[in-house]
Design an enzyme around this catalytic site. Structure first.
Site, PDB file in Angstrom:
ATOM      1  N   HIS A  14       0.837  -1.221   0.000  1.00 10.74           N
ATOM      2  CA  HIS A  14       0.000   0.000   0.000  1.00 10.74           C
ATOM      3  C   HIS A  14       0.870   1.268   0.000  1.00 10.74           C
ATOM      4  O   HIS A  14       0.443   2.304   0.493  1.00 10.74           O
ATOM      5  CB  HIS A  14      -0.949   0.043   1.205  1.00 10.74           C
ATOM      6  CG  HIS A  14      -1.700  -1.228   1.425  1.00 10.74           C
ATOM      7  ND1 HIS A  14      -2.938  -1.476   0.868  1.00 10.74           N
ATOM      8  CD2 HIS A  14      -1.367  -2.355   2.110  1.00 10.74           C
ATOM      9  CE1 HIS A  14      -3.338  -2.695   1.218  1.00 10.74           C
ATOM     10  NE2 HIS A  14      -2.405  -3.242   1.967  1.00 10.74           N
ATOM     11  N   SER A  59      15.531  21.757 -15.597  1.00 12.89           N
ATOM     12  CA  SER A  59      14.358  22.549 -15.916  1.00 12.89           C
ATOM     13  C   SER A  59      14.821  23.871 -16.509  1.00 12.89           C
ATOM     14  O   SER A  59      15.833  24.427 -16.094  1.00 12.89           O
ATOM     15  CB  SER A  59      13.552  22.792 -14.639  1.00 12.89           C
ATOM     16  OG  SER A  59      12.784  23.967 -14.759  1.00 12.89           O
ATOM     17  N   LYS A  67      16.493  21.802 -10.446  1.00 15.12           N
ATOM     18  CA  LYS A  67      15.854  20.541 -10.845  1.00 15.12           C
ATOM     19  C   LYS A  67      16.777  19.570 -11.568  1.00 15.12           C
ATOM     20  O   LYS A  67      17.603  19.967 -12.364  1.00 15.12           O
ATOM     21  CB  LYS A  67      14.655  20.840 -11.775  1.00 15.12           C
ATOM     22  CG  LYS A  67      13.480  21.502 -11.091  1.00 15.12           C
ATOM     23  CD  LYS A  67      12.760  20.585 -10.121  1.00 15.12           C
ATOM     24  CE  LYS A  67      11.902  19.568 -10.823  1.00 15.12           C
ATOM     25  NZ  LYS A  67      10.675  20.108 -11.364  1.00 15.12           N
ATOM     26  N   GLU A 102      10.175   8.544 -16.685  1.00 20.18           N
ATOM     27  CA  GLU A 102       8.862   9.154 -16.938  1.00 20.18           C
ATOM     28  C   GLU A 102       8.395   8.879 -18.365  1.00 20.18           C
ATOM     29  O   GLU A 102       7.238   8.553 -18.609  1.00 20.18           O
ATOM     30  CB  GLU A 102       8.928  10.672 -16.727  1.00 20.18           C
ATOM     31  CG  GLU A 102       9.059  11.064 -15.271  1.00 20.18           C
ATOM     32  CD  GLU A 102       9.231  12.574 -15.122  1.00 20.18           C
ATOM     33  OE1 GLU A 102       8.348  13.186 -14.530  1.00 20.18           O
ATOM     34  OE2 GLU A 102      10.234  13.133 -15.603  1.00 20.18           O
TER      35      GLU A 102
END
Ligand code: ARG
Length: 469
Positions: free
Chosen positions: A157, A278, A284, A291
């Protein structure tokens, strides 16, 4: 507009828009090698069966080999007017060798020709994918082996559940890829059936020898029903389905990697060479590759759905709908191969933040099951042990500490059965090492998995080597 090879019964030439709409050369040109190889085998058989002369055969084979060179040198002009790869090549052949070229299509239809090309192509592709799967499996095993002592929280979970070895976690993906390998081997086997000789749908009146073609092209089997031969797309559906499952595996791994390299987890760091920054936020470092793989999995699943839908309710035998088998499939192949290749690099390049993983285990209650098991071993029924452990966890939470921070007196207040050895019993190393059941997370069991995984890779390599095509 060039003259159509099937133009005999037509009075008008094809409308220009329709011409473009129905063509497949834009995407089926990637089948050129298979088309030429299939045509050479077909010509050899036609000559052996005296359907064409030896002289015609020689001219055809030479001409086709020259065309192969032209295409590979980028000197071939693919024409939309000639619809597809089959007619582009045949028409160039005729341009080069005249009437002999016009004899090549005897006893053949584009329906069985395209089926042959696709079977040859999928044999090659399935083996390329099998090799990529092995490369990724190897990266996983080697990373697991290098980090055998790393303990991390295992989750259910997405809540910390029990301590596990990081290598145990990686090897779960090895097992998934092993099943992917077996499925892809099945794709090879279903592609390894020879459809040529089915003609348009019903066979041919000419005295062909299908066995000879199958032998030359090293097919293990021959389609036994001509209708099935030209309309079967199961092997492509199987590829897309196997590819989808692999992409799903990669997308699950991606999700974990994305979480692990977030600041919240900080379990791993991806190599700078595998990340981007970024344009606005200077701090970043984004996990673009996982992804993208996660994102691309949807595309491959979409291609599976598209082909299932195309084939659904399609009457026998060939229908032009079946030309729609290619674009999605080719995209799925490219996506899968690319994803597997980049994933090998991601795995090999990631840095493991061992101390952070360990801290996540220490600063948690993932040893509560071990406390309950400890009480069971002291003769307390499991349900009571569970209750006592729950109360101890509750006590710790209210005091802002962990189980290891309790004193023996604290423990004894909850159960007289608890002794000094409790501290060793709830130590994460003990928690991991005592899960020594077959397939469990102890280092003995993980070593067994690593040894097996290496044997599996060897046997996978053998099964590829046995594929003669
Ligand atoms: N380009 C076609 C395909 O990919 C080849 C077969 C065409 N056959 C036909 N009768 N139109 O399916």
């Amino acid at each position: 507009m060039s003259k159509k090879l099937w133009g005999g019964r037509f009075e008008k030439s094809t409308d220009e828009t329709i011409n473009e709409f129905q063509a497949s050369i834009q995407f089926d040109q990637r089948l050129y090698r298979e088309d030429i190889r299939g045509s050479i085998a077909h010509a050899n058989m036609l000559a052996a069966q005296k359907i064409i002369s030896e002289e015609d055969r020689q001219k055809i084979v030479e001409g086709l080999n020259e065309i192969l060179e032209e295409i590979e040198a980028g000197k071939f002009d693919f024409s939309i007017d000639l619809e597809d790869i089959h007619m582009n090549i045949e028409s160039r052949l005729t341009e080069k060798i005249g009437d002999s070229g016009r004899r090549l299509h005897s006893a053949r239809s584009r329906n069985d020709q395209v089926a042959l090309d696709m079977h040859l192509y999928m044999r090659r592709i399935s083996v390329e994918v099998l090799n990529l799967l092995i490369d990724l499996q190897r990266a996983l095993v080697e990373t697991a082996e290098k980090n055998r002592d790393v303990i991390m929280p295992g989750y259910t979970h997405l809540q910390r559940a029990q301590p596990i070895l990081f290598s145990h976690h990686l090897l779960a993906y090895f097992s998934m890829l092993k099943r992917d390998f077996d499925r892809m081997l099945g794709v090879f086997d279903r592609s390894d059936i020879m459809p040529l000789g089915a003609g348009a749908l019903a066979g041919t009146t000419l005295p062909i020898d299908r066995k000879k073609v199958a032998d030359e092209l090293k097919f293990s089997e021959i389609y036994s029903n001509s209708l099935d031969a030209v309309s079967d797309r199961d092997y492509l559906l199987e590829f897309l389905s196997a590819a989808s499952i692999t992409m799903i595996h990669l997308s699950r791994l991606s999700e974990e990697i994305i979480l692990w390299c977030s600041r919240e987890f900080s379990f791993i760091e991806l190599d700078d060479a595998h990340c981007t920054g970024s344009s606005m936020m200077p701090q970043k470092k984004n996990p673009d590759v996982p992804e993208l793989v996660r994102g691309k999995s949807g595309r491959v699943i979409g291609h599976l759905m598209a082909l299932l839908t195309t084939v659904k309710s399609l009457p026998l035998a060939y229908n032009k709908d079946l030309q729609e088998d290619k674009e999605g499939l080719f995209d799925a192949i490219d996506t899968l191969k690319f994803s597997l290749a980049v994933y090998e690099q991601i795995i090999r390049g990631m840095k493991i933040r061992k101390d952070n993983m360990r801290r996540a285990v220490d600063e948690d209650f993932s040893n509560a099951t071990d406390l309950a098991d400890y009480l069971v071993k002291k003769g307390i029924p499991f349900r009571d042990a569970h209750e006592i452990s729950g109360k101890l966890v509750h006590e710790c939470i209210s005091r802002g500490i962990y189980l290891k921070d309790l004193s023996l007196e604290d423990f004894k207040k909850f159960s007289a059965a608890i002794d000094q050895d409790i501290f060793e019993a709830i130590d994460p190393v003990t928690c991991v090492e005592s899960r020594n059941s077959l397939g469990g997370t102890s280092s003995i069991q993980v070593q067994i998995q690593i040894d097996n995984a290496k044997k599996i890779i060897e046997s996978e390599k053998d099964s590829i080597a046995q594929k003669n095509f």
